[in-house]
Design a protein around this motif. Structure first.
Motif, mmCIF file in Angstrom:
data_model
loop_
_atom_site.group_PDB
_atom_site.id
_atom_site.type_symbol
_atom_site.label_atom_id
_atom_site.label_comp_id
_atom_site.label_asym_id
_atom_site.label_seq_id
_atom_site.Cartn_x
_atom_site.Cartn_y
_atom_site.Cartn_z
ATOM 1 N N THR A 235 0.708 -1.449 0.139
ATOM 2 C CA THR A 235 -0.032 0.003 -0.078
ATOM 3 C C THR A 235 0.887 1.281 -0.178
ATOM 4 O OG1 THR A 235 -1.803 -1.366 1.375
ATOM 5 C CG2 THR A 235 -1.811 1.201 1.177
ATOM 6 N N THR A 236 0.610 2.179 -1.002
ATOM 7 C CA THR A 236 1.247 3.459 -0.874
ATOM 8 C C THR A 236 0.561 4.520 0.093
ATOM 9 O OG1 THR A 236 2.068 5.277 -2.163
ATOM 10 C CG2 THR A 236 0.113 4.334 -2.950
ATOM 11 N N LEU A 237 1.160 5.050 1.047
ATOM 12 C CA LEU A 237 0.757 5.769 2.028
ATOM 13 C C LEU A 237 1.208 7.286 1.695
ATOM 14 C CD1 LEU A 237 -0.908 5.159 4.794
ATOM 15 C CD2 LEU A 237 1.440 5.412 6.156
ATOM 16 N N ALA A 238 0.220 8.204 1.542
ATOM 17 C CA ALA A 238 0.411 9.518 1.284
ATOM 18 C C ALA A 238 -0.269 10.568 1.908
ATOM 19 C CB ALA A 238 0.347 9.612 -0.296
ATOM 20 N N GLY A 239 0.120 11.798 1.924
ATOM 21 C CA GLY A 239 -0.599 12.828 2.589
ATOM 22 C C GLY A 239 0.474 14.063 2.773
ATOM 23 N N PRO A 240 -0.327 15.154 3.244
ATOM 24 C CA PRO A 240 0.512 16.241 3.403
ATOM 25 C C PRO A 240 1.578 16.094 4.692
ATOM 26 C CG PRO A 240 -1.745 16.917 3.118
ATOM 27 C CD PRO A 240 -1.493 15.650 3.088
ATOM 28 N N SER A 241 2.329 16.785 4.862
ATOM 29 C CA SER A 241 3.224 16.732 6.143
ATOM 30 C C SER A 241 2.227 17.067 7.237
ATOM 31 C CB SER A 241 4.539 17.704 5.944
ATOM 32 O OG SER A 241 5.094 17.423 4.809
ATOM 33 N N GLY A 242 2.740 16.521 8.369
ATOM 34 C CA GLY A 242 2.069 16.882 9.612
ATOM 35 C C GLY A 242 0.676 16.312 10.197
ATOM 36 N N VAL A 243 0.474 15.347 9.245
ATOM 37 C CA VAL A 243 -1.007 14.910 9.492
ATOM 38 C C VAL A 243 -0.914 13.432 10.199
ATOM 39 C CG1 VAL A 243 -1.680 15.896 7.281
ATOM 40 C CG2 VAL A 243 -0.992 13.656 7.012
ATOM 41 N N GLY A 244 0.196 13.011 10.724
ATOM 42 C CA GLY A 244 0.339 11.644 11.392
ATOM 43 C C GLY A 244 0.785 10.449 10.695
ATOM 44 N N LYS A 245 1.553 10.692 9.484
ATOM 45 C CA LYS A 245 1.685 9.495 8.697
ATOM 46 C C LYS A 245 2.764 8.631 9.257
ATOM 47 C CE LYS A 245 2.984 10.702 4.756
ATOM 48 N NZ LYS A 245 3.563 11.805 4.677
ATOM 49 N N SER A 246 3.705 9.527 10.022
ATOM 50 C CA SER A 246 5.012 9.000 10.596
ATOM 51 C C SER A 246 4.630 8.413 11.939
ATOM 52 C CB SER A 246 6.037 9.704 10.914
ATOM 53 O OG SER A 246 6.501 10.228 9.604
ATOM 54 N N THR A 247 3.447 8.715 12.445
ATOM 55 C CA THR A 247 3.103 8.185 13.809
ATOM 56 C C THR A 247 2.524 6.939 13.579
ATOM 57 O OG1 THR A 247 2.870 10.477 14.748
ATOM 58 C CG2 THR A 247 1.747 8.578 15.745
ATOM 59 N N LEU A 248 1.465 6.935 12.477
ATOM 60 C CA LEU A 248 0.814 5.470 12.076
ATOM 61 C C LEU A 248 1.739 4.579 11.687
ATOM 62 C CD1 LEU A 248 -1.882 3.990 11.748
ATOM 63 C CD2 LEU A 248 -1.715 5.241 9.417
ATOM 64 N N ILE A 249 2.747 4.871 10.811
ATOM 65 C CA ILE A 249 3.911 3.917 10.698
ATOM 66 C C ILE A 249 4.489 3.331 11.579
ATOM 67 C CG2 ILE A 249 6.174 3.433 9.415
ATOM 68 C CD1 ILE A 249 4.996 5.421 7.175
ATOM 69 N N ASN A 250 4.897 4.118 12.633
ATOM 70 C CA ASN A 250 5.760 3.673 14.031
ATOM 71 C C ASN A 250 4.796 2.745 14.556
ATOM 72 O OD1 ASN A 250 8.139 4.885 13.494
ATOM 73 N ND2 ASN A 250 7.372 6.677 14.592
ATOM 74 N N TYR A 251 3.338 2.769 14.615
ATOM 75 C CA TYR A 251 2.506 1.936 15.249
ATOM 76 C C TYR A 251 2.413 0.635 14.741
ATOM 77 C CZ TYR A 251 -1.818 0.210 17.245
ATOM 78 O OH TYR A 251 -2.627 -0.786 17.965
ATOM 79 N N LEU A 252 2.363 0.658 13.145
ATOM 80 C CA LEU A 252 2.216 -0.564 12.393
ATOM 81 C C LEU A 252 3.387 -1.260 12.380
ATOM 82 C CD1 LEU A 252 -0.054 1.147 9.426
ATOM 83 C CD2 LEU A 252 -0.756 -0.473 11.344
ATOM 84 N N CYS A 253 4.533 -0.557 12.202
ATOM 85 C CA CYS A 253 5.826 -1.143 12.319
ATOM 86 C C CYS A 253 6.932 -0.494 13.287
ATOM 87 C CB CYS A 253 6.629 -0.759 10.868
ATOM 88 S SG CYS A 253 5.561 -1.225 9.683
ATOM 89 N N PRO A 254 6.773 -1.137 14.294
ATOM 90 C CA PRO A 254 7.465 -0.339 15.487
ATOM 91 C C PRO A 254 9.201 -0.473 15.276
ATOM 92 C CG PRO A 254 5.925 -1.967 16.422
ATOM 93 C CD PRO A 254 6.077 -2.122 14.928
ATOM 94 N N ASN A 255 9.687 -1.242 14.256
ATOM 95 C CA ASN A 255 11.102 -1.135 14.024
ATOM 96 C C ASN A 255 11.469 -0.041 12.996
ATOM 97 O OD1 ASN A 255 11.625 -3.265 15.728
ATOM 98 N ND2 ASN A 255 11.307 -4.761 13.774
ATOM 99 N N ALA A 256 10.391 0.611 12.553
ATOM 100 C CA ALA A 256 10.526 1.552 11.529
ATOM 101 C C ALA A 256 11.143 2.636 12.139
ATOM 102 C CB ALA A 256 9.294 2.011 10.881
ATOM 103 N N ASP A 257 10.869 3.190 13.425
ATOM 104 C CA ASP A 257 11.654 4.199 14.044
ATOM 105 C C ASP A 257 11.404 5.628 13.270
ATOM 106 O OD1 ASP A 257 12.698 5.296 16.424
ATOM 107 O OD2 ASP A 257 14.688 4.940 15.548
ATOM 108 N N MET A 258 10.242 5.833 12.806
ATOM 109 C CA MET A 258 10.175 7.158 11.801
ATOM 110 C C MET A 258 10.329 8.452 12.869
ATOM 111 S SD MET A 258 9.547 6.259 8.703
ATOM 112 C CE MET A 258 8.787 7.533 7.909
ATOM 113 N N GLU A 259 11.018 9.325 12.253
ATOM 114 C CA GLU A 259 10.966 10.951 12.880
ATOM 115 C C GLU A 259 9.595 11.246 12.817
ATOM 116 O OE1 GLU A 259 13.132 15.091 12.364
ATOM 117 O OE2 GLU A 259 13.689 13.307 11.188
ATOM 118 N N VAL A 260 9.453 11.696 13.871
ATOM 119 C CA VAL A 260 7.718 12.575 13.791
ATOM 120 C C VAL A 260 7.851 13.921 14.088
ATOM 121 C CG1 VAL A 260 5.546 12.924 15.250
ATOM 122 C CG2 VAL A 260 6.849 10.666 15.086
ATOM 123 N N GLY A 261 7.326 14.868 12.962
ATOM 124 C CA GLY A 261 7.566 16.219 12.853
ATOM 125 C C GLY A 261 6.756 17.000 13.704
ATOM 126 N N GLU A 262 6.812 18.117 13.933
ATOM 127 C CA GLU A 262 5.993 18.916 14.779
ATOM 128 C C GLU A 262 5.257 19.912 13.562
ATOM 129 O OE1 GLU A 262 8.247 21.151 17.414
ATOM 130 O OE2 GLU A 262 8.544 19.351 18.895
#
Length: 292
Positions: A161-188
């Motif tokens: 699945t391609t996951l897309a959207g503007p910055s700051g909407v919670g993509k990285s937070t969701l990825i970290n939940y689905l894939c804990p090993n991703a360790d995505m940086e979460v922006g403010e």
């Protein structure tokens, strides 16, 4: 051994292999000679390099079942776009542009509106009615409160699945939940412009499990529709179709013509005001675009 390219940086390809390891690979020179460039998402055959742990060469590409132009990736099954309901306020014109782009590439799209824990029921109902009518599945999620994320996980099972959207909407937070090993940086969120700071700098695939992958793409802030003619735009608003037979004129643009079935349906609340307004704006943009 077979695997999937999950990241490509500076001529190196990182392949998630069937043994559960990720290998740093170079592509054989034959690909350059044949003018073939491996893409993130490609399924490949690789050979391991003797004496070098988790390093190898890509020796062949397996047949692609699909290829996207933007982002340039292969073997995508579906799209999921994430927009915040608030903070930042959703740019629904941009959402419509994204839906058009995915329709052009024959991908079904699920829309996730994030930060649902701080939205009103009226806001949710308005968005649900607008976008379910165009054939999209609409979900409301809150990664902070873990609302709706299990439904998201179920939709992703067994697919890329391609996951897309503007910055700051919670993509990285969701990825970290689905894939804990991703360790995505979460922006403010930037307080000055109320927009997110982009934390995704390159296209990358994350493995939820050996059969399920998500592709994160850099946050987008604009999408051009220059490959589209204004006369084609109504095809990308499928909720218009059932009312077009009521238009007086064949080839009605649904803008200024009298006795227009689509405008009548809009006036009666059968077509979303949000969607029709975006249609008007995009039609005008396509009408005024310069051809080179």
């Amino acid at each position: 051994m077979q695997g999937k390219i999950v990241k490509g940086i500076a001529g190196f390809y990182y392949v998630y292999a069937e043994d559960g390891n990720t290998y740093e690979c170079k592509a054989k020179g034959i690909f350059r000679k044949q003018n073939i460039k491996p893409l993130v998402g490609d399924n490949v055959e690789l050979e391991c390099l003797e004496g070098q742990e988790l390093k190898g060469n890509i020796i062949s590409l397996l047949p692609r079942k699909s290829q996207l132009i933007r982002p340039a990736v292969a073997n995508i099954d579906q799209a999921m776009v994430i927009f915040a309901i608030t903070k930042p306020e959703p740019n629904l014109n941009l959402l419509d542009r994204f839906l058009i782009m995915m329709q052009q590439q024959n991908l079904t799209t699920t829309i996730c509106f994030s930060k649902s824990d701080i939205a009103t029921e009226a806001e949710k109902d308005n968005l649900r009615q607008a976008y379910e009518a165009c054939g999209c599945k609409v979900l409301f999620i809150s990664s902070h409160k873990e609302e709706g994320v299990e439904e998201v996980k179920a939709l992703l099972e067994g697919k890329t699945t391609t996951l897309a959207g503007p910055s700051g909407v919670g993509k990285s937070t969701l990825i970290n939940y689905l894939c804990p090993n991703a360790d995505m940086e979460v922006g403010e969120i930037s307080k000055k412009i109320a927009r997110g700071k982009n934390t995704t700098r390159h296209t990358q695939i994350f493995a939820i499990n050996p059969q399920s992958f998500i592709l994160d793409t850099p946050g987008f802030s604009s999408l051009n529709l220059f490959e589209l003619e204004k006369e084609e735009l109504h095809f990308y608003y499928p909720e218009f179709e059932q009312y077009e037979s009521e238009c007086r004129f064949r080839g009605c643009a649904h803008i200024s013509e009298p006795d227009c079935g689509v405008k009548k349906a809009r006036a009666e609340g059968k077509i979303s005001e949000i969607r029709y307004h975006n249609y008007e704006l995009l039609y005008e943009e396509l009408k005024n675009q310069r051809k080179y």
